[in-house]
Scaffold this active site. Sequence first.
Site, PDB file in Angstrom:
ATOM      1  N   TYR A 136       0.789  -1.233   0.000  1.00  0.00           N
ATOM      2  CA  TYR A 136       0.000   0.000   0.000  1.00  0.00           C
ATOM      3  C   TYR A 136       0.819   1.280   0.000  1.00  0.00           C
ATOM      4  O   TYR A 136       0.257   2.366   0.024  1.00  0.00           O
ATOM      5  CB  TYR A 136      -0.941   0.012   1.208  1.00  0.00           C
ATOM      6  CG  TYR A 136      -2.266  -0.679   0.951  1.00  0.00           C
ATOM      7  CD1 TYR A 136      -2.315  -2.045   0.713  1.00  0.00           C
ATOM      8  CD2 TYR A 136      -3.459   0.040   0.964  1.00  0.00           C
ATOM      9  CE1 TYR A 136      -3.527  -2.677   0.490  1.00  0.00           C
ATOM     10  CE2 TYR A 136      -4.672  -0.584   0.736  1.00  0.00           C
ATOM     11  CZ  TYR A 136      -4.707  -1.937   0.507  1.00  0.00           C
ATOM     12  OH  TYR A 136      -5.907  -2.566   0.283  1.00  0.00           O
ATOM     13  N   LYS A 187       2.140 -15.487   3.253  1.00  0.00           N
ATOM     14  CA  LYS A 187       2.290 -16.232   2.001  1.00  0.00           C
ATOM     15  C   LYS A 187       3.776 -16.488   1.790  1.00  0.00           C
ATOM     16  O   LYS A 187       4.328 -16.233   0.713  1.00  0.00           O
ATOM     17  CB  LYS A 187       1.657 -15.422   0.863  1.00  0.00           C
ATOM     18  CG  LYS A 187       1.419 -16.191  -0.422  1.00  0.00           C
ATOM     19  CD  LYS A 187       0.464 -17.369  -0.287  1.00  0.00           C
ATOM     20  CE  LYS A 187       0.535 -18.235  -1.543  1.00  0.00           C
ATOM     21  NZ  LYS A 187      -0.172 -19.521  -1.389  1.00  0.00           N
ATOM     22  N   ASP A 220      -4.038 -18.575   1.773  1.00  0.00           N
ATOM     23  CA  ASP A 220      -5.057 -19.295   1.002  1.00  0.00           C
ATOM     24  C   ASP A 220      -5.732 -20.363   1.879  1.00  0.00           C
ATOM     25  O   ASP A 220      -6.959 -20.474   1.917  1.00  0.00           O
ATOM     26  CB  ASP A 220      -4.464 -19.895  -0.287  1.00  0.00           C
ATOM     27  CG  ASP A 220      -3.157 -20.650  -0.068  1.00  0.00           C
ATOM     28  OD1 ASP A 220      -2.600 -20.602   1.048  1.00  0.00           O
ATOM     29  OD2 ASP A 220      -2.688 -21.303  -1.023  1.00  0.00           O
ATOM     30  N   ASP A 244      -6.822  -6.660   4.027  1.00  0.00           N
ATOM     31  CA  ASP A 244      -7.922  -6.038   3.295  1.00  0.00           C
ATOM     32  C   ASP A 244      -8.856  -7.125   2.770  1.00  0.00           C
ATOM     33  O   ASP A 244     -10.079  -7.052   2.928  1.00  0.00           O
ATOM     34  CB  ASP A 244      -7.356  -5.200   2.141  1.00  0.00           C
ATOM     35  CG  ASP A 244      -8.452  -4.561   1.314  1.00  0.00           C
ATOM     36  OD1 ASP A 244      -9.380  -3.977   1.916  1.00  0.00           O
ATOM     37  OD2 ASP A 244      -8.400  -4.660   0.073  1.00  0.00           O
ATOM     38  N   ASP A 248     -12.922  -8.482   4.317  1.00  0.00           N
ATOM     39  CA  ASP A 248     -14.200  -8.586   3.603  1.00  0.00           C
ATOM     40  C   ASP A 248     -14.788  -9.988   3.780  1.00  0.00           C
ATOM     41  O   ASP A 248     -15.995 -10.151   3.967  1.00  0.00           O
ATOM     42  CB  ASP A 248     -14.032  -8.288   2.107  1.00  0.00           C
ATOM     43  CG  ASP A 248     -14.131  -6.796   1.793  1.00  0.00           C
ATOM     44  OD1 ASP A 248     -13.815  -5.985   2.684  1.00  0.00           O
ATOM     45  OD2 ASP A 248     -14.526  -6.440   0.659  1.00  0.00           O
TER      46      ASP A 248
HETATM   47  C1  IPM Z   1     -10.647  -0.682   3.177  1.00  0.00           C
HETATM   48  C2  IPM Z   1     -10.762  -0.205   1.757  1.00  0.00           C
HETATM   49  C3  IPM Z   1      -9.529   0.585   1.369  1.00  0.00           C
HETATM   50  C4  IPM Z   1      -8.346  -0.332   1.505  1.00  0.00           C
HETATM   51  C5  IPM Z   1      -9.600   1.209  -0.055  1.00  0.00           C
HETATM   52  C6  IPM Z   1     -10.779   2.155  -0.189  1.00  0.00           C
HETATM   53  C7  IPM Z   1      -8.330   1.903  -0.456  1.00  0.00           C
HETATM   54  O1  IPM Z   1     -10.993  -1.283   0.888  1.00  0.00           O
HETATM   55  O2  IPM Z   1     -10.528   0.156   4.082  1.00  0.00           O
HETATM   56  O3  IPM Z   1     -10.676  -1.891   3.403  1.00  0.00           O
HETATM   57  O4  IPM Z   1      -8.022  -1.097   0.578  1.00  0.00           O
HETATM   58  O5  IPM Z   1      -7.717  -0.305   2.552  1.00  0.00           O
HETATM   59 MN    MN Z   2     -11.260  -3.194   1.925  1.00  0.00          MN
END
Ligand code: IPM
Ligand code: MN
Length: 350
Positions: A136, A187, A220, A244, A248
């Site tokens: 990042y 990884k 993975d 990240d 999710d």
């Molecule tokens: C998050 C988001 C951000 C990230 C994006 C918007 C840059 O997906 O906070 O998880 O990847 O960190």
């Molecule tokens: Mn995210």
Amino acid sequence: MIRIALIPGDGIGPEVVHEAERVLSACVSVGLADLQLESFPHGADHYLSTGETLSDQTFSRIRDEFDAVLLGAVGDARVPDGRHARDILLGLRFRLDLFVNYRPARLRLAELSPLRAADETPIDFVIFRENTEGLYTGAGRVDSEGTADERAVSEAIATRTGVERIVRAAFEHARISGKERVTLGDKANAVPHVYGLWRRVFEEVAREYADIESEMRYVDALAMQLVREPGRFDVIVTSNLLGDILSDLAAELIGGMGLAPSANLNPGLHALYEPVHGSAPDMVGTGTANPMAAILSAALLLRNGGFGEAAARIDAAVDAALRAGIRTPDVRGGSTTSEVGTWIAQRIQE
Ligand code: IPM
Ligand code: MN
């Protein structure tokens, strides 16, 4: 007193932050918190009309005059390269050195999990996502752009200091909150330099926390196991991009992005709270955005800011709303964004 900078941002950001603000105000009105709020206009509209993403002056104010930021979401199709989002969100993460991205995942209502056996072992874990390094940082280059020889390089950066502080934060959290196990997601089998360092540091730090079980998993396999046996995880520590992605997945395990809060922390110094979800432009104005992730992010803010009782009240009110069916469509309900916010705010005042 906590001084909070609100950055509602883009898309559904303003709608969910508005509900979080109502809930914060409810806490103030019953004497559970002492807060000072100020809103900042930064986001796509502000960028498109002024050319400013996040000026040095605004940044300095946020750094020096506030204890915490509560951000809605940033991201707008009119800014295709996402420049303002990077400057605002990643800019604050990097410039305030918010190296912990704390992303809890707790299943509040069994029926909301897509997993068949979800009701057997409670799902309640937290991801410690490294937030200032990895892929990042923007380091890299594109050579011979547009030619057949085009070559793009994005460098993943891991420093011993950077890895050690997030790994230590994860173990420290496990110890303080009575969690049994810390899992490293990496990884190292395919990306040896960066994740070799992660593994060495993880093992070193783990030795100092002999009371806590530690394990290393390739990401993975970890993703697979998170779906198969989510209840076995307590604390997961991982790099920026892997965190990240896993966060999710974690959100989906507990009912979706509408329920997932997060805290970006430089413990003791700076903090930025945000729902894990994005700006969801297609939902704007429909009243379907779930404000719970933003409200729970506000609860994390209060808890870390020393208003633990207020945080616990919000947490309980969200659970009660879910049980009572006061839910937006993403969590199988028929309530609107503001109905959910109003209900939770009222519950706090009861
Ligand atoms: C998050 C988001 C951000 C990230 C994006 C918007 C840059 O997906 O906070 O998880 O990847 O960190
Ligand atoms: Mn995210």
